[in-house]
Design an enzyme around this catalytic site. Structure first.
Site, PDB file in Angstrom:
ATOM      1  N   ILE C  50       0.840  -1.200   0.000  1.00  0.00           N
ATOM      2  CA  ILE C  50       0.000   0.000   0.000  1.00  0.00           C
ATOM      3  C   ILE C  50       0.875   1.249   0.000  1.00  0.00           C
ATOM      4  CG2 ILE C  50      -1.593   1.362   1.440  1.00  0.00           C
ATOM      5  CD1 ILE C  50      -2.768  -1.152   0.301  1.00  0.00           C
ATOM      6  N   HIS C  52       0.331   4.459   1.504  1.00  0.00           N
ATOM      7  CA  HIS C  52      -0.592   5.134   2.413  1.00  0.00           C
ATOM      8  C   HIS C  52      -0.667   6.616   2.108  1.00  0.00           C
ATOM      9  CE1 HIS C  52      -1.307   1.754   5.107  1.00  0.00           C
ATOM     10  NE2 HIS C  52      -0.015   1.463   5.000  1.00  0.00           N
TER      11      HIS C  52
END
Lengths: 120, 425, 481
Positions: C50, C52
C-alpha cells in the site's frame, strides 16, 4: 475352514472378495465377485500373488533422459522391489521403440521388461 | 492474415487426439491440432504406470502406450496438421467462424479461423494455497503431478521421506512410484472418511507396500525454513475440522499434494461459454457442444475423469459432433431437455440432451459420498426410465445410465431428466 | 578477496535498494550487501503493498513527514522504474457512532500531516464508490491520494537500476562482524568474506538492531511484528476498487482489503509480536482471524478463491518512529532502521533523506555521474503487448513465443530476461517475483519444472542445485537413477 478377504483389482469395480480356504490353503469358494475375473484374482492372490511392474530406465544418447518400462506380464508381488532395484541400475541405448526388451528375464522372474515409449 | 481451418482442436492429449481423429473419420479434411507441450500425449506421457485401456482396448497399457495408439494415426493423418509448443491465448466465438489466437516460437502470433473448435485443454492440480495450510513456506512441498514429472520424465527425486496429502489417484500412484525409486513414503492422509482414488490403486499402491492410509486426517502445519522438515497432522471431525489434541509431528522432506483436479477453463471463460459450477467445465449437450454453436469441449477440461478410456469415448462424441456441425448435418432445431443430479448425485454430463437424437445417450454422473448396495435411477418426473443396482458407488468412480431415443421422444414438454441415488436395504 | 568501497549499504529490501540507487547517481564505489539470495527477501516481500495517504502517522514524526512526501514521489518513481503503481484511493470504514470520532481524529491528523484531498463521506457516497462494502457502514474517511504498488517489483527495479549504474550487489553476504578503523569499516560475512567501506548505511530491516550492535550501538531495538495475509485469485478482481481499512488499533492500521497492482485481492494483516526474527509461518488462528474480520468490511468476497497465504514481518522499533540518523557511536554509520508501516510509502523520501545524511558526513568531493540513468529498461510482458508488438518481440527473440506459465501468460523469453538482468533472478522465487511465472492459480504446478530447467540452463548449474530461494532450499534431492 479359514477365510481371507481381498479387494479385487482386476478392474476399477473393486469388488470385495471373500475367499473360503480349504485345509491345504487352497481356494474352496469365492463370493462377492461380480464376474469370473474375480475368481481368478482370488485364486492368484491366495496362491501366488502377482503384480504388473513399471518404472523407468536411464537412456544413453537419446532425446529423453529416461524411457518408461513395464513388465510384459505380471511378476510375483514379492519381487516388485527387486525389479525396482534392477531398473535403477539398468541402462538403455537410443533409439528405442515401444515393445523393445530392455531387461530380459528381470530378476530371474522369466518376465521381460519392455519399453512403453519411444526414444529417438 | 488469418488462416482458415474446418476444425481447430485445442490440446493434443488423449481428448484432443481422439476428437481430431474422429472428426477425420467423419470426413473433416482440414483440422489443426494445437498442443502447448513439445510432444503429443498430454499428461499421459508422465503416467508411466499401467492400467490404462482396459475398457477401450481390452489391454493393460501404460500412459505413453495408450497415448501412442493415438499419436501414430494423428501424425500419419493427412487431414490433421499438428503444431506443438504452441499456446492458445484466446478463442473468440463468431457468427460463421470462430477465431483462435495462438503463439509459438516459429510462427510467432497465429491468427486462425475455424468453423468449429474443440476445447480439450485438460485439467490442473489444486495447489497448497487453495488449502490454506498454516506454517512455513519451504522447498519440498509439491503437487503430486509436478513430482511425477520430475521423477518419471526428468529422473530426479524431489524427496526421500515423503508424506502425501490426499488419496486421489495421482497421490496413490506417486506413493508407489516414489517407493520404487527408493524413497520412503510414510503415509497418505485423506481429509475425507473415504479415499477419492480407485480401490485397485489403494490395494496396489499402498497396501502392497504397507503404506498407511490415514482417513479423516489432514496436514495442519508445515515446518522447516529452507527445506521441509516435517508436517503436523491431525484427525478431523465429521465437519472436516481438525480435532484439538490429535496433532502429531511427522518428520519428512517432501509433502506431495493430491487434493483435487480443476478443469483448465481460462479459454472457455474468455470465450464467454457457460460453465457448470459443479463440474467447473462447460455446460454441454450430448455431442459435447457448448452453448456456443460450433464450440465443443471434451475430456478433463469438461469434467474430471478417473479413466482415460472414458475421455477417449467422450472425445469421439465431440469429434463426431464437430464433424456434423461442419458438414451442416447437425439438427438445426434441437429440442433440449435438461439433466440434473439429485439426492446424492453431484452432477450429470451432458447437461442437456436433444430429444431428436437417433442413438442412445449415456449420461455420466458422480455421487457425493460412498453408497453401499445402492440403486441409481434415471427419472423423468415421477417416471423411472432406467435404474441400475450397484454394490458400491463412490465419488472417485464415474458412473453412467443410458437414455434411449424413444424415451426422449416421449418426454412431455418441459420435462427434465434427473439422476438420483438411493441406498438399498 | 577484499574489495574496497566508499559506501556499503547493508540490506537489499526496498529501503536499501532505493538508497543504493540514489547513491549510484554519484561518482562513488557502492556495495549493496544482502544476507539472503535475492533482493526484497525480508519485510519487502510480504506486506500490504500500500502507498498510504499519510493520515495515520502522528504529526511531527518521521513517519508522518516522509509518508506524505514519499507517497507524492511514488507515481513518478514508479513510472521511471517501470514498476506497477495505481492511485486507487483509500477508505477507512466506520461502523457505528463510536467510530465517528476516530474517523474525525484521523481526518484532523491527516490535515496536520498535509494529506491532500482528505474528507469524510457518508454512507450513500461510500456505497456508490464501493458497492460491495458492508451496508452497515455509517460512513468513511476518504483519502484520494492512497495508492497501491508492488513492493518487490520496486526493490527489484531499484536494484537493477543501481547495478546498471555501477553498484556491486553481493548476495548471501550475511554481515557477521564489522571492524571500525580510522578511515573505514571492515565488514565480514558469516562465510568470512570481507568488504571495506568508508561509510555504512544500515538498512537491515528486522535485523537492523543486530547490525547496529556490531559497531557497539544499542540505541534502539527492533521487534518483529508478524502479519499474515491471504491472496485471492484475480477472478475476485473488482470486489473492491479502493484500499479498504477498518478503524485502527494499537497494533497497526487494522485489517485491510485491497486490490493489488497485479489484479489480485489481498486481505490482511493480522498482527502478532513474535520472538524469532525469521519466523514467517502462517497460523490457523491468524488466517481465520483475518477472514472473520474482513467479512465486516466486505461480506461477499469468495474465500474459495484464495490462491495463497503468507506472512511478513514488520520491523517495529522501540523508538516508535523510523530511525533515520547517524549512529551516536560513529557518525559514519547511518541508520535507516525501524522502517515499519508506512515504510513502503515513505521509501522514496527516506532514500532521498538518507543520501542527504550521507552527504553531511561525507568529507570527500561528491560529484554526479554524467551518464546516470534513473530508470531501467521496461520489462517486456507478452501478456500486455498488442498483437503487432508480440509479433515484433517474437521475431527478435523466438523464446517470447514460448509460453511457460499458463496462468499468467509468461514466456520463456521473459524468464531469460529476468535471469540475465542486472541483479537478476537466481532461484525459483526470484523468477516468480520478476516475471509472475508461478504466481497464478496453479502456483507453479505446471511451470515449476520448466522454470527449473531454464534456470539450470541459464545459470549452468545442475538441476539439483536450483533452489526455491537460496542455499538449503533445493527443489530436487538427487537423481532417481
Amino acid at each position: 475352514m479359514s477365510e481371507r478377504n481381498f479387494i479385487c483389482v482386476a478392474c476399477p469395480m473393486g469388488c470385495e472378495l471373500h475367499v473360503a480356504l480349504d485345509e491345504k490353503g487352497g481356494v474352496a469358494a469365492v463370493t462377492g465377485n461380480n464376474c469370473k475375473r474375480g475368481v481368478a484374482y482370488a485364486q492368484a492372490e491366495t496362491t501366488h500373488p502377482t503384480r504388473s511392474f513399471h518404472s523407468t530406465v536411464r537412456v544413453e544418447g537419446g532425446n529423453a533422459p529416461l524411457v518408461s518400462v513395464k513388465s510384459r506380464a505380471p511378476v510375483p508381488k514379492a519381487m516388485l522391489m527387486d525389479c525396482a532395484k534392477a531398473t535403477r541400475a539398468a541402462k538403455a541405448k537410443a533409439p528405442i521403440a515401444i515393445g523393445d526388451v530392455l531387461l530380459a528375464d528381470v530378476c530371474g522372474t522369466g518376465i521381460d521388461l519392455i519399453a512403453t515409449n519411444r526414444v529417438s | 492474415m488469418a488462416e482458415n481451418y474446418e476444425l481447430i482442436v485445442v490440446g493434443g492429449g488423449p481428448a484432443g487426439m481422439a476428437a481430431a481423429l474422429e472428426a477425420e473419420k467423419d470426413g473433416v479434411t482440414k483440422i489443426l491440432l494445437l498442443e502447448r507441450a513439445e510432444t503429443l500425449g498430454g499428461i499421459l506421457e508422465q503416467c508411466i504406470h499401467t492400467g490404462f485401456g482396459l475398457h477401450y482396448f481390452g489391454e493393460e497399457l501404460s500412459g505413453p502406450e495408450y497415448a501412442d495408439r493415438f499419436i501414430v494415426p494423428t501424425e500419419q493423418s493427412s487431414a490433421i496438421e499438428v503444431k506443438l509448443d504452441t499456446m492458445v491465448l484466446e478463442v473468440t466465438p463468431g457468427e460463421n467462424a470462430h477465431q483462435v489466437l495462438a503463439i509459438n516460437k516459429t510462427d510467432g502470433l497465429l491468427e486462425l479461423n475455424a468453423r468449429a473448435v474443440i476445447l480439450a485443454m485438460g485439467c490442473r492440480e489444486r495447489p497448497r494455497g487453495a488449502l490454506n495450510i498454516a506454517g512455513t513456506r519451504p522447498a519440498g512441498v509439491l503437487s503430486a503431478g509436478t513430482a511425477q514429472k520430475y521423477v518419471n520424465m526428468d529422473g530426479y527425486l524431489p524427496g526421500k521421506e515423503v508424506v502425501i496429502l490426499g488419496s486421489g489417484d495421482i497421490g496413490l500412484i506417486m506413493a508407489r512410484r516414489m517407493t520404487f525409486e527408493g524413497a520412503h513414503v510414510k503415509m497418505v492422509c485423506e481429509l475425507m472418511p473415504y479415499s477419492s482414488g480407485l480401490t485397485r490403486n489403494i490395494v496396489q499402491c499402498l497396501d502392497d507396500f504397507d503404506i498407511p492410509l490415514k482417513r479423516s486426517c489432514t496436514v495442519v502445519a508445515i515446518h522447516g525454513t529452507e527445506r521441509l522438515e516435517g508436517v503436523t497432522i491431525a484427525k478431523v471431525d465429521k465437519n472436516r475440522r481438525p480435532v484439538p489434541g490429535t496433532e502429531a509431528f511427522v518428520p519428512c522432506d517432501l509433502l506431495l499434494l493430491s487434493v483435487g483436479l480443476i478443469p483448465e477453463n481460462e479459454l472457455t471463460r474468455g470465450a464467454g461459454i457457460e460453465i457448470d459450477p459443479v463440474t467447473a467445465g462447460a455446460c454441454v449437450s450430448q455431442d459435447r457442444e457448448t452453448k456456443i454453436p460450433g464450440v465443443f469441449a471434451c475430456g478433463n477440461v469438461l469434467h474430471v475423469h478417473d479413466l482415460v478410456d472414458y475421455v477417449t469415448m467422450e472425445s469421439q462424441l465431440a469429434g463426431a459432433g464437430a464433424a456434423a456441425y461442419i458438414q451442416d448435418r447437425a439438427d438445426k432445431n434441437p429440442d433440449y431437455v435438461g439433466t440434473h443430479g439429485k439426492n446424492g448425485v453431484r452432477y450429470v454430463v451432458p447437461q442437456r440432451v436433444n430429444k431428436h437424437v437417433t442413438e442412445n445417450v449415456k449420461l455420466y454422473f458422480r455421487v457425493g459420498q460412498v453408497y453401499k448396495n445402492a440403486v441409481a435411477r434415471l427419472r423423468a418426473g415421477e417416471t423411472v426410465l432406467t435404474q441400475r443396482k450397484r454394490a458400491r458407488l463412490a465419488p472417485g468412480e464415474m458412473e453412467d445410465l443410458t437414455v434411449t431415443p424413444e424415451q426422449l421422444s416421449l418426454l412431455p414438454e418441459g420435462a427434465e431428466l434427473t439422476i438420483e441415488v438411493a441406498e438399498g436395504k | 578477496m577484499t574489495e574496497n568501497y566508499d559506501v556499503a549499504v547493508i540490506g537489499a529490501g526496498v529501503i536499501g535498494t532505493l538508497i543504493a540507487r540514489s547513491l549510484s547517481r554519484y561518482n562513488l564505489r557502492v556495495a549493496l550487501l544482502e544476507k539472503l539470495h535475492d533482493v526484497a527477501q525480508g519485510t519487502t516481500k510480504a506486506n500490504s503493498a500500500i502507498v498510504h495517504a499519510g493520515f495515520d502517522a502522528k504529526p511531527g514524526t518521521f513517519k508522518a513527514k516522509y509518508n506524505v512526501r514519499g507517497a507524492a514521489m511514488m507515481p513518478e518513481l514508479c513510472q521511471t522504474l517501470h514498476v506497477p503503481y495505481a492511485n486507487n484511493g483509500a477508505l477507512v470504514l466506520g461502523f457505528d457512532d463510536d467510530d465517528v470520532p476516530v474517523l474525525e481524529s484521523l481526518l484532523e491528523r491527516g490535515r496536520r500531516n498535509k494529506v491532500p484531498g482528505l474528507r469524510l463521506i457518508g454512507k450513500e457516497e461510500l456505497l456508490a464508490m464501493e458497492p460491495n462494502v458492508n451496508p452497515c457502514a455509517v460512513g468513511a474517511l476518504y483519502a484520494p491520494s492512497g495508492g497501491i504498488v508492488s513492493p518487490f517489483d520496486l526493490a527489484i527495479a531499484a536494484a537493477e537500476c543501481a547495478v546498471a549504474n555501477g553498484v556491486d550487489f553481493y548476495r548471501d553476504f550475511d554481515v557477521a562482524r564489522i571492524n571500525q578503523h580510522d578511515t573505514h569499516f571492515s565488514i565480514y560475512s558469516a562465510a568470512g568474506k570481507k568488504r571495506t567501506a568508508k561509510l555504512v548505511v544500515n538498512a537491515a530491516g528486522v535485523h537492523a538492531d543486530d547490525v547496529a550492535h556490531l559497531v557497539g550501538d544499542d540505541s534502539f531495538h527492533i521487534s518483529p511484528r508478524r502479519g499474515e495475509y491471504l491472496l485471492l485469485d484475480n477472478t475476485q478482481a473488482g470486489v473492491v476498487n479502493a484500499t479498504i481499512f477498518q478503524c485502527p488499533s494499537d497494533m497497526g492500521k487494522g485489517v485491510l482489503i485491497t486490490p493489488t497492482v497485479h489484479h489480485n485481492i489481498l486481505i490482511g494483516p493480522s498482527a502478532d509480536d513474535i520472538d524469532v526474527k525469521d519466523d514467517l509461518s502462517t497460523t490457523d488462528p491468524g488466517l481465520k482471524g483475518i477472514q472473520t474480520t474482513m467479512r465486516l468490511s466486505v461480506p461477499g468476497y469468495q474465500i474459495k478463491d484464495v490462491i495463497t497465504s503468507f506472512s511478513g514481518l514488520r520491523a517495529h522499533s522501540n523508538t516508535g518512529d523510523f530511525v533515520l540518523r547517524p549512529s551516536l557511536i560513529d557518525p559514519r554509520f547511518i541508520h535507516a532502521a525501524g522502517i515499519e508501516s508506512p515504510g513502503l510509502s515513505a521509501s522514496p523520501a527516506i532514500a532521498a533523506y538518507v543520501v542527504k545524511l550521507f552527504a553531511d558526513v561525507w568529507e570527500e568531493e561528491l560529484s554526479e555521474k554524467t551518464n546516470w540513468n534513473p530508470g531501467r529498461p521496461k520489462p517486456l510482458r507478452i501478456k500486455e503487448l498488442s498483437r503487432e508488438e508480440r509479433r515484433e518481440a517474437i521475431k527478435k527473440r523466438p523464446e517470447y513465443g514460448r509460453i511457460v506459465c499458463r496462468c499468467e501468460t509468461v514466456s520463456e523469453g521473459e524468464i531469460i530476461d529476468a535471469i540475465r538482468a542486472p541483479a537478476g533472478a537466481r532461484d525459483m522465487d526470484g523468477v516468480k517475483r520478476r516475471t509472475r511465472a508461478g504466481m497464478g492459480r496453479c502456483q507453479a504446478g505446471f511451470c515449476g519444472t520448466k522454470v527449473l530447467e531454464i534456470l539450470s540452463r541459464e545459470l549452468q548449474l545442475p538441476p539439483q542445485e536450483i533452489t526455491k530461494f537460496g542455499a538449503g532450499s533445493q527443489i530436487l534431492l538427487g537423481k532417481t537413477k
